[in-house]
Motif scaffolding. Structure first.
Motif, PDB file in Angstrom:
ATOM      1  N   GLY A 378       0.799  -1.219   0.000  1.00 36.77           N
ATOM      2  CA  GLY A 378       0.000   0.000   0.000  1.00 36.77           C
ATOM      3  C   GLY A 378       0.830   1.267   0.000  1.00 36.77           C
ATOM      4  O   GLY A 378       0.426   2.285   0.588  1.00 36.77           O
ATOM      5  N   LEU A 379       1.970   1.252  -0.667  1.00 41.20           N
ATOM      6  CA  LEU A 379       2.842   2.428  -0.721  1.00 41.20           C
ATOM      7  C   LEU A 379       2.363   3.405  -1.805  1.00 41.20           C
ATOM      8  O   LEU A 379       1.775   2.993  -2.808  1.00 41.20           O
ATOM      9  CB  LEU A 379       4.285   2.000  -1.003  1.00 41.20           C
ATOM     10  N   PRO A 380       2.627   4.696  -1.639  1.00 43.61           N
ATOM     11  CA  PRO A 380       2.106   5.689  -2.585  1.00 43.61           C
ATOM     12  C   PRO A 380       2.946   5.892  -3.844  1.00 43.61           C
ATOM     13  O   PRO A 380       2.492   6.564  -4.775  1.00 43.61           O
ATOM     14  CB  PRO A 380       2.085   6.972  -1.757  1.00 43.61           C
ATOM     15  N   ALA A 381       4.167   5.369  -3.884  1.00 47.06           N
ATOM     16  CA  ALA A 381       5.048   5.624  -5.038  1.00 47.06           C
ATOM     17  C   ALA A 381       4.425   5.115  -6.329  1.00 47.06           C
ATOM     18  O   ALA A 381       3.720   4.101  -6.346  1.00 47.06           O
ATOM     19  CB  ALA A 381       6.403   4.959  -4.821  1.00 47.06           C
ATOM     20  N   LYS A 382       4.712   5.804  -7.423  1.00 44.18           N
ATOM     21  CA  LYS A 382       4.263   5.384  -8.750  1.00 44.18           C
ATOM     22  C   LYS A 382       5.502   4.981  -9.561  1.00 44.18           C
ATOM     23  O   LYS A 382       6.487   5.721  -9.592  1.00 44.18           O
ATOM     24  CB  LYS A 382       3.498   6.511  -9.441  1.00 44.18           C
ATOM     25  N   VAL A 383       5.422   3.812 -10.188  1.00 48.63           N
ATOM     26  CA  VAL A 383       6.572   3.254 -10.891  1.00 48.63           C
ATOM     27  C   VAL A 383       6.257   3.118 -12.372  1.00 48.63           C
ATOM     28  O   VAL A 383       5.182   2.634 -12.744  1.00 48.63           O
ATOM     29  CB  VAL A 383       6.962   1.872 -10.309  1.00 48.63           C
ATOM     30  N   PHE A 384       7.199   3.534 -13.215  1.00 47.49           N
ATOM     31  CA  PHE A 384       7.030   3.488 -14.661  1.00 47.49           C
ATOM     32  C   PHE A 384       8.261   2.868 -15.307  1.00 47.49           C
ATOM     33  O   PHE A 384       9.347   2.880 -14.724  1.00 47.49           O
ATOM     34  CB  PHE A 384       6.817   4.901 -15.223  1.00 47.49           C
ATOM     35  N   ARG A 385       8.082   2.355 -16.507  1.00 50.19           N
ATOM     36  CA  ARG A 385       9.235   1.829 -17.241  1.00 50.19           C
ATOM     37  C   ARG A 385       9.557   2.659 -18.476  1.00 50.19           C
ATOM     38  O   ARG A 385      10.467   2.322 -19.211  1.00 50.19           O
ATOM     39  CB  ARG A 385       9.021   0.360 -17.610  1.00 50.19           C
ATOM     40  N   ARG A 386       8.805   3.730 -18.701  1.00 50.50           N
ATOM     41  CA  ARG A 386       9.109   4.649 -19.801  1.00 50.50           C
ATOM     42  C   ARG A 386       9.156   6.070 -19.265  1.00 50.50           C
ATOM     43  O   ARG A 386       8.295   6.499 -18.505  1.00 50.50           O
ATOM     44  CB  ARG A 386       8.065   4.542 -20.914  1.00 50.50           C
ATOM     45  N   LEU A 387      10.166   6.824 -19.708  1.00 50.75           N
ATOM     46  CA  LEU A 387      10.311   8.208 -19.267  1.00 50.75           C
ATOM     47  C   LEU A 387       9.093   9.038 -19.641  1.00 50.75           C
ATOM     48  O   LEU A 387       8.617   9.862 -18.853  1.00 50.75           O
ATOM     49  CB  LEU A 387      11.570   8.822 -19.881  1.00 50.75           C
ATOM     50  N   SER A 388       8.592   8.835 -20.859  1.00 47.07           N
ATOM     51  CA  SER A 388       7.465   9.645 -21.334  1.00 47.07           C
ATOM     52  C   SER A 388       6.224   9.427 -20.472  1.00 47.07           C
ATOM     53  O   SER A 388       5.496  10.380 -20.168  1.00 47.07           O
ATOM     54  CB  SER A 388       7.163   9.316 -22.794  1.00 47.07           C
ATOM     55  N   GLU A 389       5.974   8.173 -20.061  1.00 42.92           N
ATOM     56  CA  GLU A 389       4.818   7.892 -19.214  1.00 42.92           C
ATOM     57  C   GLU A 389       4.990   8.532 -17.841  1.00 42.92           C
ATOM     58  O   GLU A 389       4.030   9.089 -17.274  1.00 42.92           O
ATOM     59  CB  GLU A 389       4.646   6.384 -19.069  1.00 42.92           C
ATOM     60  N   ALA A 390       6.202   8.472 -17.305  1.00 45.97           N
ATOM     61  CA  ALA A 390       6.465   9.070 -16.000  1.00 45.97           C
ATOM     62  C   ALA A 390       6.269  10.581 -16.044  1.00 45.97           C
ATOM     63  O   ALA A 390       5.682  11.171 -15.129  1.00 45.97           O
ATOM     64  CB  ALA A 390       7.884   8.734 -15.549  1.00 45.97           C
ATOM     65  N   VAL A 391       6.748  11.217 -17.103  1.00 44.87           N
ATOM     66  CA  VAL A 391       6.646  12.670 -17.220  1.00 44.87           C
ATOM     67  C   VAL A 391       5.189  13.118 -17.271  1.00 44.87           C
ATOM     68  O   VAL A 391       4.813  14.134 -16.669  1.00 44.87           O
ATOM     69  CB  VAL A 391       7.440  13.169 -18.441  1.00 44.87           C
ATOM     70  N   LEU A 392       4.346  12.365 -17.952  1.00 42.04           N
ATOM     71  CA  LEU A 392       2.915  12.700 -17.980  1.00 42.04           C
ATOM     72  C   LEU A 392       2.326  12.656 -16.581  1.00 42.04           C
ATOM     73  O   LEU A 392       1.569  13.548 -16.173  1.00 42.04           O
ATOM     74  CB  LEU A 392       2.165  11.745 -18.904  1.00 42.04           C
TER      75      LEU A 392
END
Length: 405
Positions: A378-392
């Motif tokens: 239940g941690l709040p961090a958001k994890v992405f594998r693409r820079l573009s998705e993270a930036v959005l």
């Protein structure tokens, strides 16, 4: 004359080319004194260091590149000021570096994302901390021009922000876990995981000895000197002309591969396998558990009581260590897992980052177990594998923060 109008030193410069130190006053006047013992090794790529007593360090390389670091004060070592923390895995720094340093091998999406991240850093909306893992992976790269470009990008965008050594975070969390168990505190979360504090990249348990200032310095002056020494050393090490040889094999990957292969062959359900994995994992935590219990003041009887009440559940309250355990479980439960040497580095640093950062970007084979662990805890961090998705996603978060502010 009014004391407030007296000139004061606004910049101290160590100039390698002229072997001198320059003191610049608020009225524009400067005094120069020779230095017989310059703090630059022959392989150093630094040319000048500018330090302001008002806060901040500017390093200039021999190629004319600037690196600005924020510096802490004794009473303010984590001045995030509501900035979001964005942690990039090592392999995500490379496209950012290529994009910002003029490389041609990055996609248009990555280029736009890299430029946006840099803009947010400059506008003090996010911090992008460096870790000891980044230093280790970058400095061992033998291709000198690529190593310089990558190191320069990490330094320029981290601006002195560091992620504290995950081994230190683990020790601190285990101590807080025991204090939670005793009812002394409500949370095992620890402060200052992302910090400007000097010498935070490596914990004392790694055998690193920090610089000691002269004994006749005031507390404030001593802290400023240590902070300046730490920051300039980090910059110098990252950009040194010689790469660092990789350390010896520890046998960690081979040990885990043997265990995974053995576990795959067992006719057990997932809960039985999880208990076995915990036993395997806790053998690595023996020292931290013993030291944490002692520091928390547990008696031998209390340690025995803790051990009898499903101690694995206690790890769920630890953001970084609990997430590391979840990743460890996920990888060993996955039939046919292949362990690589870098997996240990990735798991330790990514679990620490995702335990405390707002956003983490990493490659797919680590993103999936990391994401599962985040959901389970239940941690709040958001994890992405693409820079573009993270930036959005970061952009949306900044917009919401601006609207609520």
């Amino acid at each position: 004359m009014n004391q407030k109008s007296d000139p004061f030193v606004v910049m101290v410069t160590i100039d390698r080319e002229t072997s001198s130190v320059v003191l610049t006053r608020s009225d524009g006047k400067a005094a120069r004194a020779p230095l017989t013992d310059l703090p630059f090794a022959t392989t150093s790529l630094l040319d000048r260091l500018h330090c302001s007593p008002l806060g901040g360090l500017l390093a200039v390389t021999r190629d004319g590149d600037d690196i600005a670091f924020e510096l802490p004060t004794q009473d303010r070592t984590e001045p995030l000021d509501n900035r979001l923390v964005v942690y990039l895995d090592q392999n995500m720094w490379r496209p950012v570096s290529e994009a910002l340093q003029g490389g041609d091998v990055v996609s248009g999406e990555d280029r736009v994302a890299a430029e946006q991240l840099a803009d947010w850093v400059r506008n003090r909306l996010i911090v992008m901390p460096a870790s000891a893992g980044h230093y280790y992976e970058t400095t061992k790269w033998s291709v000198s021009d690529k190593r310089y470009s990558l190191g320069l990008t990490i330094l320029q965008l981290s601006r002195g922000w560091q992620m504290r050594d995950p081994l230190q975070v683990r020790e601190d969390e285990i101590l807080e876990m025991f204090r939670c168990w005793k009812g002394e505190v409500d949370s095992a979360r620890v402060p200052s995981v992302f910090t400007l504090a000097p010498n935070a990249l490596h914990s004392p348990s790694r055998g690193v000895t920090a610089y000691t200032p002269p004994s006749d310095f005031s507390a404030d002056d001593a802290f400023q000197l240590v902070a300046l020494t730490s920051a300039s050393t980090y910059i110098d090490v990252m950009l040194d002309a010689e790469h660092v040889e990789p350390g010896p094999e520890t046998g960690w990957a081979e040990s885990n591969q043997r265990y995974s292969n053995w576990l795959d062959a067992q006719d057990w359900d997932s809960q039985q396998k999880r208990r076995s994995i915990d036993a395997f994992l806790f053998s690595d935590f023996q020292r931290e558990l013993a030291e944490g219990a002692h520091a928390a003041g547990l008696s031998l009887q209390e340690v025995q009581q803790w051990g009898q009440k499903q101690p694995a559940q206690s790890f769920a309250v630890q953001p970084a260590t609990g997430l590391y355990r979840e990743m460890f479980h996920n990888r060993h439960l996955n039939m046919g897992t292949k362990w690589r040497r870098n997996d240990l580095t990735d798991m330790i640093y990514l679990s620490c980052a995702a335990g405390y950062a707002d956003f983490v970007v990493c490659e797919r084979h680590m993103r999936e177990p990391l994401g599962r662990g985040i959901r389970r805890l239940g941690l709040p961090a958001k994890v992405f594998r693409r820079l573009s998705e993270a930036v959005l996603a970061i952009g949306d978060a900044l917009e919401q923060a601006g609207a609520s502010g």
